[in-house]
Design a protein around this motif. Sequence first.
Motif, PDB file in Angstrom:
ATOM      1  N   GLY A  20       0.829  -1.206   0.000  1.00 51.48           N
ATOM      2  CA  GLY A  20       0.000   0.000   0.000  1.00 51.48           C
ATOM      3  C   GLY A  20       0.857   1.247   0.000  1.00 51.48           C
ATOM      4  O   GLY A  20       1.936   1.270  -0.587  1.00 51.48           O
ATOM      5  N   GLU A  21       0.373   2.277   0.684  1.00 47.26           N
ATOM      6  CA  GLU A  21       1.071   3.559   0.718  1.00 47.26           C
ATOM      7  C   GLU A  21       1.611   3.832   2.125  1.00 47.26           C
ATOM      8  O   GLU A  21       0.902   3.654   3.113  1.00 47.26           O
ATOM      9  N   VAL A  22       2.862   4.280   2.168  1.00 42.94           N
ATOM     10  CA  VAL A  22       3.467   4.686   3.439  1.00 42.94           C
ATOM     11  C   VAL A  22       3.531   6.208   3.436  1.00 42.94           C
ATOM     12  O   VAL A  22       4.257   6.807   2.641  1.00 42.94           O
ATOM     13  N   ASP A  23       2.726   6.805   4.306  1.00 47.58           N
ATOM     14  CA  ASP A  23       2.699   8.251   4.434  1.00 47.58           C
ATOM     15  C   ASP A  23       2.528   8.607   5.905  1.00 47.58           C
ATOM     16  O   ASP A  23       2.622   7.731   6.770  1.00 47.58           O
ATOM     17  N   LEU A  24       2.290   9.867   6.184  1.00 50.24           N
ATOM     18  CA  LEU A  24       2.169  10.312   7.572  1.00 50.24           C
ATOM     19  C   LEU A  24       1.064   9.577   8.334  1.00 50.24           C
ATOM     20  O   LEU A  24       1.195   9.332   9.528  1.00 50.24           O
ATOM     21  N   GLY A  25       0.021   9.182   7.635  1.00 48.85           N
ATOM     22  CA  GLY A  25      -1.083   8.497   8.282  1.00 48.85           C
ATOM     23  C   GLY A  25      -0.855   7.017   8.542  1.00 48.85           C
ATOM     24  O   GLY A  25      -1.553   6.417   9.354  1.00 48.85           O
ATOM     25  N   THR A  26       0.126   6.419   7.849  1.00 44.53           N
ATOM     26  CA  THR A  26       0.346   4.974   7.982  1.00 44.53           C
ATOM     27  C   THR A  26       1.734   4.607   8.482  1.00 44.53           C
ATOM     28  O   THR A  26       1.992   3.447   8.784  1.00 44.53           O
ATOM     29  N   VAL A  27       2.622   5.567   8.592  1.00 40.77           N
ATOM     30  CA  VAL A  27       4.013   5.261   8.936  1.00 40.77           C
ATOM     31  C   VAL A  27       4.152   4.651  10.325  1.00 40.77           C
ATOM     32  O   VAL A  27       5.077   3.864  10.576  1.00 40.77           O
ATOM     33  N   ALA A  28       3.226   4.944  11.226  1.00 39.65           N
ATOM     34  CA  ALA A  28       3.302   4.364  12.573  1.00 39.65           C
ATOM     35  C   ALA A  28       3.209   2.839  12.515  1.00 39.65           C
ATOM     36  O   ALA A  28       3.865   2.148  13.293  1.00 39.65           O
ATOM     37  N   GLN A  29       2.424   2.312  11.578  1.00 38.62           N
ATOM     38  CA  GLN A  29       2.322   0.859  11.408  1.00 38.62           C
ATOM     39  C   GLN A  29       3.672   0.272  11.002  1.00 38.62           C
ATOM     40  O   GLN A  29       4.090  -0.764  11.517  1.00 38.62           O
ATOM     41  N   LEU A  30       4.331   0.937  10.052  1.00 40.51           N
ATOM     42  CA  LEU A  30       5.642   0.462   9.590  1.00 40.51           C
ATOM     43  C   LEU A  30       6.655   0.558  10.721  1.00 40.51           C
ATOM     44  O   LEU A  30       7.421  -0.382  10.952  1.00 40.51           O
ATOM     45  N   ASN A  31       6.666   1.679  11.434  1.00 40.42           N
ATOM     46  CA  ASN A  31       7.583   1.845  12.573  1.00 40.42           C
ATOM     47  C   ASN A  31       7.402   0.727  13.585  1.00 40.42           C
ATOM     48  O   ASN A  31       8.371   0.125  14.055  1.00 40.42           O
ATOM     49  N   SER A  32       6.168   0.461  13.931  1.00 41.83           N
ATOM     50  CA  SER A  32       5.862  -0.554  14.925  1.00 41.83           C
ATOM     51  C   SER A  32       6.337  -1.938  14.485  1.00 41.83           C
ATOM     52  O   SER A  32       6.943  -2.679  15.263  1.00 41.83           O
ATOM     53  N   ALA A  33       6.079  -2.275  13.234  1.00 46.99           N
ATOM     54  CA  ALA A  33       6.485  -3.588  12.713  1.00 46.99           C
ATOM     55  C   ALA A  33       8.002  -3.726  12.654  1.00 46.99           C
ATOM     56  O   ALA A  33       8.556  -4.779  12.997  1.00 46.99           O
ATOM     57  N   LEU A  34       8.688  -2.666  12.236  1.00 52.93           N
ATOM     58  CA  LEU A  34      10.147  -2.720  12.156  1.00 52.93           C
ATOM     59  C   LEU A  34      10.771  -2.759  13.554  1.00 52.93           C
ATOM     60  O   LEU A  34      11.751  -3.474  13.777  1.00 52.93           O
TER      61      LEU A  34
END
Length: 107
Positions: A20-34
């Motif tokens: 999907g798209e990684v932007d200001l609204g979704t980056v917290a999900q990526l941060n958490s997973a990493l």
Amino acid sequence: MELVITADRSDDAFFVHAKGEVDLGTVAQLNSALDAACDDVSPPMAVVADLSGVTFLASSGLSALVRAHERCDQAGTPLRVIVGNRAVLRGFEVTGLDKFLDLRESE
């Protein structure tokens, strides 16, 4: 657009797959997973951020990857980033992060 994160592990790596798209609204999900991946592995295992399903990567996503790289590096764990979209790869090239991060193109 939304971001879907899944994770799995093999004998030598912990994979974080993003679609999907990684932007200001979704980056917290990526941060958490990493963060979870970096916490869960130990050398010689690697953390692999599979962005082959990412269609848009904002600067906040690039920052998340730099942060994950630094966190994993402190633990002696390599971070690899798989990119499958030319537009996403361009962001790494423009910022010079293609020289800093271990980037790989998807097959």
